[in-house]
Write a protein that holds these residues in place. Structure first.
Motif, PDB file in Angstrom:
ATOM      1  N   UNK A  35     -13.870 -11.991  -3.306  1.00 13.25           N
ATOM      2  CA  UNK A  35     -12.583 -12.165  -3.953  1.00 13.25           C
ATOM      3  C   UNK A  35     -11.871 -10.546  -3.920  1.00 13.25           C
ATOM      4  N   UNK A  36     -12.873  -9.425  -3.958  1.00 14.69           N
ATOM      5  CA  UNK A  36     -12.691  -8.295  -3.501  1.00 14.69           C
ATOM      6  C   UNK A  36     -11.791  -7.938  -2.293  1.00 14.69           C
ATOM      7  N   UNK A  37     -12.716  -8.790  -1.344  1.00 15.38           N
ATOM      8  CA  UNK A  37     -12.166  -8.528  -0.200  1.00 15.38           C
ATOM      9  C   UNK A  37     -10.723  -9.346   0.015  1.00 15.38           C
ATOM     10  N   UNK A  38     -10.552 -10.221  -0.546  1.00 12.93           N
ATOM     11  CA  UNK A  38      -9.016 -10.964  -0.595  1.00 12.93           C
ATOM     12  C   UNK A  38      -7.870  -9.969  -1.198  1.00 12.93           C
ATOM     13  N   UNK A  39      -8.266  -9.477  -2.464  1.00 13.35           N
ATOM     14  CA  UNK A  39      -7.505  -8.674  -3.207  1.00 13.35           C
ATOM     15  C   UNK A  39      -7.167  -7.517  -2.315  1.00 13.35           C
ATOM     16  N   UNK A  40      -8.089  -6.890  -1.714  1.00 12.78           N
ATOM     17  CA  UNK A  40      -7.903  -5.802  -0.996  1.00 12.78           C
ATOM     18  C   UNK A  40      -6.753  -6.004   0.340  1.00 12.78           C
ATOM     19  N   UNK A  41      -7.118  -7.254   0.907  1.00  8.44           N
ATOM     20  CA  UNK A  41      -6.467  -7.595   2.048  1.00  8.44           C
ATOM     21  C   UNK A  41      -4.904  -7.540   1.480  1.00  8.44           C
ATOM     22  N   UNK A  42      -4.656  -8.395   0.229  1.00  8.10           N
ATOM     23  CA  UNK A  42      -3.300  -8.415   0.022  1.00  8.10           C
ATOM     24  C   UNK A  42      -2.533  -7.170  -0.129  1.00  8.10           C
ATOM     25  N   UNK A  43      -3.285  -6.405  -0.781  1.00 12.84           N
ATOM     26  CA  UNK A  43      -2.753  -4.925  -0.978  1.00 12.84           C
ATOM     27  C   UNK A  43      -2.431  -4.229   0.202  1.00 12.84           C
ATOM     28  N   UNK A  44      -3.297  -4.199   1.227  1.00 13.07           N
ATOM     29  CA  UNK A  44      -3.163  -3.499   2.511  1.00 13.07           C
ATOM     30  C   UNK A  44      -2.213  -4.136   3.178  1.00 13.07           C
ATOM     31  N   UNK A  45      -2.076  -5.525   3.021  1.00 14.94           N
ATOM     32  CA  UNK A  45      -0.775  -5.900   3.863  1.00 14.94           C
ATOM     33  C   UNK A  45       0.456  -5.848   3.306  1.00 14.94           C
ATOM     34  N   UNK A  46       0.597  -5.933   1.929  1.00 11.58           N
ATOM     35  CA  UNK A  46       1.845  -5.903   1.427  1.00 11.58           C
ATOM     36  C   UNK A  46       2.477  -4.302   1.132  1.00 11.58           C
ATOM     37  N   UNK A  47       1.254  -3.309   1.097  1.00 11.22           N
ATOM     38  CA  UNK A  47       1.803  -2.154   0.497  1.00 11.22           C
ATOM     39  C   UNK A  47       1.726  -1.122   1.862  1.00 11.22           C
ATOM     40  N   UNK A  48       1.500  -1.924   2.986  1.00  9.04           N
ATOM     41  CA  UNK A  48       1.705  -1.258   4.442  1.00  9.04           C
ATOM     42  C   UNK A  48       0.610  -0.023   4.586  1.00  9.04           C
ATOM     43  N   UNK A  49      -0.318  -0.039   3.657  1.00  7.53           N
ATOM     44  CA  UNK A  49      -1.535   0.956   3.616  1.00  7.53           C
ATOM     45  C   UNK A  49      -2.045   1.012   5.286  1.00  7.53           C
ATOM     46  N   UNK A  50      -2.427   2.202   5.758  1.00  3.58           N
ATOM     47  CA  UNK A  50      -2.954   1.979   7.102  1.00  3.58           C
ATOM     48  C   UNK A  50      -1.716   1.935   8.139  1.00  3.58           C
ATOM     49  N   UNK A  51      -0.568   2.429   7.731  1.00  3.79           N
ATOM     50  CA  UNK A  51       0.439   2.497   8.644  1.00  3.79           C
ATOM     51  C   UNK A  51       1.044   1.311   8.780  1.00  3.79           C
ATOM     52  N   UNK A  52       0.892   0.298   8.203  1.00  2.00           N
ATOM     53  CA  UNK A  52       1.383  -0.982   8.359  1.00  2.00           C
ATOM     54  C   UNK A  52       0.744  -1.815   9.655  1.00  2.00           C
ATOM     55  N   UNK A  53      -0.391  -1.485   9.928  1.00  2.00           N
ATOM     56  CA  UNK A  53      -1.375  -1.885  11.125  1.00  2.00           C
ATOM     57  C   UNK A  53      -1.792  -3.362  10.589  1.00  2.00           C
ATOM     58  N   UNK A  54      -2.190  -3.511   9.235  1.00  2.00           N
ATOM     59  CA  UNK A  54      -2.517  -4.611   8.686  1.00  2.00           C
ATOM     60  C   UNK A  54      -1.742  -5.664   9.070  1.00  2.00           C
ATOM     61  N   UNK A  55      -0.258  -5.297   8.167  1.00  2.00           N
ATOM     62  CA  UNK A  55       0.706  -6.265   8.467  1.00  2.00           C
ATOM     63  C   UNK A  55       1.106  -6.818   9.993  1.00  2.00           C
ATOM     64  N   UNK A  56       1.137  -5.695  10.705  1.00  2.00           N
ATOM     65  CA  UNK A  56       1.148  -6.220  12.126  1.00  2.00           C
ATOM     66  C   UNK A  56       0.093  -7.042  12.842  1.00  2.00           C
ATOM     67  N   UNK A  57      -1.057  -6.843  12.399  1.00  2.00           N
ATOM     68  CA  UNK A  57      -2.032  -7.864  12.985  1.00  2.00           C
ATOM     69  C   UNK A  57      -1.907  -8.969  12.314  1.00  2.00           C
ATOM     70  N   UNK A  58      -1.488  -9.025  11.021  1.00  2.00           N
ATOM     71  CA  UNK A  58      -1.582 -10.539  10.307  1.00  2.00           C
ATOM     72  C   UNK A  58      -0.084 -11.232  10.847  1.00  2.00           C
ATOM     73  N   UNK A  59       0.639 -10.531  11.126  1.00  2.00           N
ATOM     74  CA  UNK A  59       2.144 -11.080  11.831  1.00  2.00           C
ATOM     75  C   UNK A  59       1.760 -11.590  13.160  1.00  2.00           C
ATOM     76  N   UNK A  60       0.871 -10.845  13.858  1.00  2.60           N
ATOM     77  CA  UNK A  60       0.578 -11.452  15.299  1.00  2.60           C
ATOM     78  C   UNK A  60      -0.518 -12.385  15.159  1.00  2.60           C
ATOM     79  N   UNK A  61      -0.689 -13.171  13.974  1.00  2.00           N
ATOM     80  CA  UNK A  61      -1.613 -14.259  13.689  1.00  2.00           C
ATOM     81  C   UNK A  61      -3.278 -13.738  14.186  1.00  2.00           C
ATOM     82  N   UNK A  62      -3.467 -12.418  13.902  1.00  2.00           N
ATOM     83  CA  UNK A  62      -4.832 -12.101  13.906  1.00  2.00           C
ATOM     84  C   UNK A  62      -5.195 -11.844  12.836  1.00  2.00           C
ATOM     85  N   UNK A  63      -5.620 -12.844  12.018  1.00  2.00           N
ATOM     86  CA  UNK A  63      -6.023 -12.695  10.683  1.00  2.00           C
ATOM     87  C   UNK A  63      -7.361 -12.299  10.839  1.00  2.00           C
TER      88      UNK A  63
END
Ligand code: HEM
Length: 472
Positions: A266-294
């Motif tokens: 559960x913690x991993x899922x919540x942390x992932x949502x935050x990381x993706x939508x807040x662009x923490x880590x310079x937006x790299x998480x969102x970039x990898x998600x958009x690239x289908x690299x879940x």
């Protein structure tokens, strides 16, 4: 007097015992809000290994990446098992020490000694059907997680096509609980209600103690059923691989599985949502998600924000130099994955803006006691997060990222709640959840998914329905 100059060049070490160092409390308000600052302060003061006070009990905290590996990869020099703890044997650990209850339950995560090897082998065997991607059980699990996630998202959507929700309470917490119920082989959704007691235990509120008693009783009953009528589930596979387990021992292992699944995932899922939508880590998480690299997204998040920040203790088998100190035989040593990841030796080699992260991180542990359920946990989290970003066309934090409330825990780092503003991608009625295909359908008469109408009568569902908020 022994004297060493450590990496920080600042610490002189003599034969002083841990107890005499009068270490500073670790779990302060500062630690809750900015743990990284606390780790850095300790690193500056003591180097890669620091004496700390854990709620009244002294321990060593390992902050250095190299030292963490040194401990994790040498189980003989740094065994687990509370029987190895000198201060505890000498009666110096208070009976009411708040961390006592989580460490005194003797299961595979905590245990050392001769029984450990066969127990770990049995765990690996029992998890295999759920983790081996080609196995029908692994496919069934994936189909079930997808359907559970869709059911939960549909329920959130009953508040309207746009609105606010707490994705922790309404998604990240219940989804792994439903998964745990599936792994444990509870018939239908019967397990969900009983397992809600796990939340009371984890939240450590006034009702935690009776909840723990009820939960252990439920798990002991389940263990007895599985002993009599084995199924295609974790308890039955564990028993098959380790027929000598007593009912009581099996119940403890099931408790361990439930805790790990419902909290860490559960913690991993919540942390992932935050990381993706807040662009923490310079937006790299969102970039990898958009690239289908879940999977890559998951690896980045688990590395940047390990759910288990401080591991369970090991004990020095003999007097051993570590960092700038000599750790005395029987001293407790806690490896901090979070602090080790901030060690320049590790952090200096990880580019925050890169879409590709490293696998050299410690978030799943290291050495022979590494997490045996990494594949399973990553799959559940990846499927859950994947469904969220598919079914919601818009997700925004309803609070600035630096104001999100964190739970205070010596072991975990997870959110207390995750308030978001959402917009559903499709009309709020049910999106077609992939139902079992012949490939994923069970060979036995067991349903893959619990009967929906039964679930909707369950107290878990009533609780979740009570959380639905209207549009804003
Ligand atoms: C995001 C989810 C998870 C994370 C981050 C995680 C992380 C870890 C870590 C860091 C360790 C090593 C602890 C240490 O060395 O003291 C560990 C051990 C363990 N984990 Fe996980 N875990 C997760 C989910 C799970 C799940 C779902 C299960 C069970 C189904 C599980 C079962 C275990 C077991 C049995 C051990 C003990 C292994 C041993 O000592 O031999 N974990 N986990």
């Amino acid at each position: 007097m022994e004297s060493q100059v450590g990496e920080s060049g600042s610490v002189n070490v003599d034969g002083t015992r841990l107890e005499e160092l009068t270490p500073q409390p670790l779990l302060t308000r500062d630690y809750e809000t900015r743990p990284s600052l606390v780790y850095e302060r300790l690193r500056r003061q003591h180097g890669p290994v620091a004496p700390v006070d854990l709620l009244g009990v002294p321990a060593w905290l390992v902050l250095g990446y190299r030292e963490a590996l040194q401990v994790l990869q040498d189980d003989d020099a740094w065994p687990k098992g509370l029987e190895n703890w000198r201060a505890r044997t000498e009666g110096e650990v208070p009976a009411d020490w708040p961390l006592g209850p989580s460490l005194e339950v003797n299961h595979v995560l905590i245990q050392g000694g001769p029984g450990y090897g066969s127990l770990r082998t049995a765990w690996d065997a029992a998890l295999k059907p759920f983790q081996d991607p080609g196995h029908p059980q692994a496919k069934r699990l994936k189909a079930a997680v997808t359907a559970y996630a869709d059911d939960l998202i549909t329920l959130v959507g009953q508040g309207g096509g746009t609105g606010v929700a707490d994705l922790s309470a309404q998604f990240s917490r219940p989804l792994p609980l439903m998964v745990a119920s599936h792994l444990l082989g509870f018939p239908g959704s019967q397990g969900d209600d009983a397992l809600m007691d796990m939340w009371r235990v984890l939240d450590a509120g006034p009702d935690a103690e009776p909840a723990l008693e009820r939960l252990l009783a439920t798990l002991a009953e389940l263990a007895a059923v599985k002993l009599k009528e084995p199924g295609d589930d974790f308890p039955s596979h564990l028993l098959a691989a380790h027929p000598d387990l007593s009912l009581d021992e099996l119940a403890r292992e099931l408790f361990m599985l439930l805790g790990m699944t419902s909290d860490h995932v559960g913690i991993l899922m919540s942390n992932t949502v935050v990381e993706v939508i807040s662009g923490d880590g310079d937006g790299a998480a969102r970039a990898s998600l958009s690239a289908g690299m879940i999977r890559e997204t998951m690896n980045r998040v688990v590395m940047r924000k390990p759910p288990l920040v401080n591991f369970v203790p090991r004990f020095a088998a003999q007097d051993t130099p570590l960092g700038n100190y000599t750790i005395r035989a029987g001293d407790p040593v806690w490896v901090s994955s979070s602090a080790a990841h901030a060690d320049p030796l590790f952090a200096g080699h990880v580019a925050a803006s890169s879409t590709i992260s490293t696998r050299a991180h410690l978030s799943w542990g290291a050495g022979r006691r590494q997490c045996p359920a990494r594949e399973l946990a990553s799959t559940v989290a990846a499927v859950g997060v994947g469904r969220l970003f598919e079914r919601f066309s818009h997700l925004d934090l309803a609070l600035p990222a630096d104001q999100l409330p964190w739970r205070s825990s010596p072991f975990m780092r997870g959110l207390r709640s995750l308030p978001v503003r959402y917009q559903l991608a499709a009309p709020p009625e049910r999106a077609p959840a992939p139902r079992p295909t012949p490939d994923t359908a069970p060979e036995s008469a067991d349903p893959v998914l619990p009967d929906r109408s039964a679930r909707q009568r369950s107290s878990l569902w009533r609780y979740l329905t009570g959380l639905i908020r209207g549009p804003r």
